[in-house]
Design a protein around this motif. Sequence first.
Motif, PDB file in Angstrom:
ATOM      1  N   LEU A   7      32.588 -37.573  33.734  1.00 27.42           N
ATOM      2  CA  LEU A   7      33.753 -37.926  34.565  1.00 27.42           C
ATOM      3  C   LEU A   7      33.530 -37.461  36.007  1.00 27.42           C
ATOM      4  O   LEU A   7      33.776 -38.214  36.956  1.00 27.42           O
ATOM      5  CB  LEU A   7      35.011 -37.275  33.984  1.00 27.42           C
ATOM      6  CG  LEU A   7      36.319 -37.461  34.755  1.00 27.42           C
ATOM      7  CD1 LEU A   7      36.645 -38.935  34.973  1.00 27.42           C
ATOM      8  CD2 LEU A   7      37.473 -36.764  34.017  1.00 27.42           C
ATOM      9  N   VAL A   8      32.994 -36.261  36.166  1.00 31.00           N
ATOM     10  CA  VAL A   8      32.714 -35.742  37.522  1.00 31.00           C
ATOM     11  C   VAL A   8      31.703 -36.641  38.225  1.00 31.00           C
ATOM     12  O   VAL A   8      31.868 -37.003  39.393  1.00 31.00           O
ATOM     13  CB  VAL A   8      32.199 -34.285  37.454  1.00 31.00           C
ATOM     14  CG1 VAL A   8      31.642 -33.829  38.800  1.00 31.00           C
ATOM     15  CG2 VAL A   8      33.307 -33.339  37.006  1.00 31.00           C
ATOM     16  N   ILE A 185      46.101 -35.726  39.986  1.00 30.82           N
ATOM     17  CA  ILE A 185      46.094 -34.335  40.459  1.00 30.82           C
ATOM     18  C   ILE A 185      47.514 -34.025  40.957  1.00 30.82           C
ATOM     19  O   ILE A 185      48.223 -34.903  41.425  1.00 30.82           O
ATOM     20  CB  ILE A 185      45.071 -34.103  41.596  1.00 30.82           C
ATOM     21  CG1 ILE A 185      45.189 -35.145  42.701  1.00 30.82           C
ATOM     22  CG2 ILE A 185      43.665 -34.019  41.048  1.00 30.82           C
ATOM     23  CD1 ILE A 185      44.399 -34.813  43.936  1.00 30.82           C
ATOM     24  N   GLU A 186      47.895 -32.767  40.853  1.00 31.44           N
ATOM     25  CA  GLU A 186      49.268 -32.377  41.195  1.00 31.44           C
ATOM     26  C   GLU A 186      49.576 -32.596  42.673  1.00 31.44           C
ATOM     27  O   GLU A 186      50.693 -32.892  43.058  1.00 31.44           O
ATOM     28  CB  GLU A 186      49.493 -30.902  40.834  1.00 31.44           C
ATOM     29  CG  GLU A 186      50.879 -30.400  41.202  1.00 31.44           C
ATOM     30  CD  GLU A 186      50.975 -28.890  41.265  1.00 31.44           C
ATOM     31  OE1 GLU A 186      50.088 -28.205  40.698  1.00 31.44           O
ATOM     32  OE2 GLU A 186      51.938 -28.387  41.867  1.00 31.44           O
ATOM     33  N   GLN A 187      48.584 -32.410  43.513  1.00 30.61           N
ATOM     34  CA  GLN A 187      48.751 -32.520  44.971  1.00 30.61           C
ATOM     35  C   GLN A 187      49.771 -31.482  45.467  1.00 30.61           C
ATOM     36  O   GLN A 187      50.448 -31.688  46.467  1.00 30.61           O
ATOM     37  CB  GLN A 187      49.219 -33.929  45.385  1.00 30.61           C
ATOM     38  CG  GLN A 187      48.229 -35.018  45.001  1.00 30.61           C
ATOM     39  CD  GLN A 187      48.718 -36.405  45.354  1.00 30.61           C
ATOM     40  OE1 GLN A 187      49.777 -36.829  44.889  1.00 30.61           O
ATOM     41  NE2 GLN A 187      47.949 -37.139  46.142  1.00 30.61           N
ATOM     42  N   GLY A 188      49.883 -30.408  44.748  1.00 32.41           N
ATOM     43  CA  GLY A 188      50.797 -29.321  45.121  1.00 32.41           C
ATOM     44  C   GLY A 188      50.302 -28.027  44.493  1.00 32.41           C
ATOM     45  O   GLY A 188      49.348 -28.029  43.717  1.00 32.41           O
ATOM     46  N   VAL A 367      47.151 -32.523  36.935  1.00 33.52           N
ATOM     47  CA  VAL A 367      45.981 -31.637  36.825  1.00 33.52           C
ATOM     48  C   VAL A 367      45.941 -30.737  38.067  1.00 33.52           C
ATOM     49  O   VAL A 367      46.130 -31.213  39.194  1.00 33.52           O
ATOM     50  CB  VAL A 367      44.685 -32.469  36.743  1.00 33.52           C
ATOM     51  CG1 VAL A 367      43.458 -31.571  36.565  1.00 33.52           C
ATOM     52  CG2 VAL A 367      44.761 -33.466  35.581  1.00 33.52           C
ATOM     53  N   ARG A 368      45.709 -29.459  37.813  1.00 33.55           N
ATOM     54  CA  ARG A 368      45.648 -28.469  38.904  1.00 33.55           C
ATOM     55  C   ARG A 368      44.654 -28.907  39.974  1.00 33.55           C
ATOM     56  O   ARG A 368      43.581 -29.412  39.660  1.00 33.55           O
ATOM     57  CB  ARG A 368      45.211 -27.140  38.312  1.00 33.55           C
ATOM     58  CG  ARG A 368      44.897 -26.032  39.271  1.00 33.55           C
ATOM     59  CD  ARG A 368      44.748 -24.679  38.612  1.00 33.55           C
ATOM     60  NE  ARG A 368      43.893 -24.677  37.415  1.00 33.55           N
ATOM     61  CZ  ARG A 368      43.773 -23.627  36.600  1.00 33.55           C
ATOM     62  NH1 ARG A 368      44.451 -22.519  36.827  1.00 33.55           N
ATOM     63  NH2 ARG A 368      42.987 -23.672  35.527  1.00 33.55           N
ATOM     64  N   CYS A 369      45.031 -28.729  41.246  1.00 36.66           N
ATOM     65  CA  CYS A 369      44.043 -28.992  42.309  1.00 36.66           C
ATOM     66  C   CYS A 369      44.016 -27.797  43.246  1.00 36.66           C
ATOM     67  O   CYS A 369      45.046 -27.183  43.522  1.00 36.66           O
ATOM     68  CB  CYS A 369      44.326 -30.304  43.032  1.00 36.66           C
ATOM     69  SG  CYS A 369      45.907 -30.446  43.806  1.00 36.66           S
ATOM     70  N   HIS A 380      40.220 -31.033  45.461  1.00 33.72           N
ATOM     71  CA  HIS A 380      39.250 -30.711  44.394  1.00 33.72           C
ATOM     72  C   HIS A 380      39.956 -30.333  43.108  1.00 33.72           C
ATOM     73  O   HIS A 380      40.924 -29.569  43.128  1.00 33.72           O
ATOM     74  CB  HIS A 380      38.361 -29.543  44.828  1.00 33.72           C
ATOM     75  CG  HIS A 380      37.325 -29.188  43.802  1.00 33.72           C
ATOM     76  ND1 HIS A 380      36.174 -29.940  43.604  1.00 33.72           N
ATOM     77  CD2 HIS A 380      37.286 -28.194  42.880  1.00 33.72           C
ATOM     78  CE1 HIS A 380      35.465 -29.404  42.626  1.00 33.72           C
ATOM     79  NE2 HIS A 380      36.099 -28.342  42.166  1.00 33.72           N
ATOM     80  N   ALA A 381      39.459 -30.887  42.001  1.00 31.92           N
ATOM     81  CA  ALA A 381      39.914 -30.472  40.658  1.00 31.92           C
ATOM     82  C   ALA A 381      38.673 -29.957  39.938  1.00 31.92           C
ATOM     83  O   ALA A 381      37.635 -30.626  39.920  1.00 31.92           O
ATOM     84  CB  ALA A 381      40.528 -31.651  39.911  1.00 31.92           C
TER      85      ALA A 381
END
Length: 404
Positions: A7-8, A185-188, A367-369, A380-381
């Motif tokens: 995936l990366v 990604i959460e973007q937060g 997903v945490r970023c 970045h994740a």
Amino acid sequence: MADEKKLVRMLDALGRVSDETGKLTRTFHSPAMQRANALVGGWMREAGLAVREDAVGNLIGRHPGAKAGAKTLLLGSHLDTVRDAGRFDGPLGVLLPIVALEILKKRGVVLPFAVEVLGFAEEEGVRFASAYLGSEGFTGRLKAKTLALRDSDGVSVGELLGKKFTLPKPAHRRGDLLGYVEVHIEQGPVLEAKGLAVGVVSAIAGQSRFRLTWTGKAGHAGTTPMALRRDALAGAAEFALAAEKLARGTAGLVATVGAMTVSPGAANVIPGQVVHTLDVRHASDVVRRKALLALGRSAAAIASKRGLTVRWQRTQDNGAVACSPDLTARLERSVKAVQGRSLKLVSGAGHDGVVVSQLTPVAMLFVRCRDGLSHHPDEHAAPRDLAVALRVMVDFLERLAHSS
Ligand code: HGY
Ligand code: MN
Ligand code: MN
């Protein structure tokens, strides 16, 4: 190769498909968007999906259900980006489901329902200031007036889509769908602050976007006394600060002037006209609408004080959207199975789920970023978080298969 490594690798490869050298930018129907559809379409085919592109340019990879007449689950996000973007915002939600389906295939898991992986052609609203052109096309909500929107070169959406283009009907009937799940990604900063790799979304904030045109009088920068000026940029700047002040003073409200053009645009000429964007958001539609009224009054007062005119053109208006409690509960079961615990968050960012929710129930996996940063090349994740998100998606699909 570990699944998240694949995936990366895909995210990195897609992140190099850009309209600009040295930075990532892909906008609606640009040459880079065509190349992105070709690249992602190839990966979809490798995963055994039947691939097509619809009239708006959305990329659709379909995996048939084992059961005849089975309903369809929609998974996806957008393939366009902002200017000088990160490589996760959008593509993560398109590529992760492709890898998840490959994992299930390797495990011999047969899905009774059909799955469509969607790569929407435009969500950010960069080229035409109006977002969600892709998901609006897919859900049959593209409006005739949108076709008249023009980009900075004067090209209209309608010209891009071609003379034979007709406003599309919904790609599916509501009754044929199981729902839509978007990984993003959460973007937060919340997941990072809580030490969690993933969380689920309870609601997506409402969002209004405008184009404001301030008109004063151009003149000589050296000979025009300050008291006689009608400086369009000074008025627009005062308004931008007023918008910031209102948002700072209202809990949960955000207001942004993101793009501005000044004309005639010469160092020794007083700006005669300024055009700028305005983006206002809040989880509550009542608060957002109240803020817009206050900003309208503030702009009128500034214009009258400075001898300017100000014209508002609304380019987007989406109410807050609650995610489906049932579909979110199903997703949350998988988050808890993989991560041990879950967290519900409100999304300040807009997503295609806002539009798709008008056709079918939606759920989102965040997903945490790193540093909560997005709309930036350093977005970045971490691969270990992508691995968690992949496992959640696989678990979610397996549970749905067993309960269908
Ligand atoms: O602007 C947004 O909220 C999203 O990233 N399109
Ligand atoms: Mn975005
Ligand atoms: Mn996005």
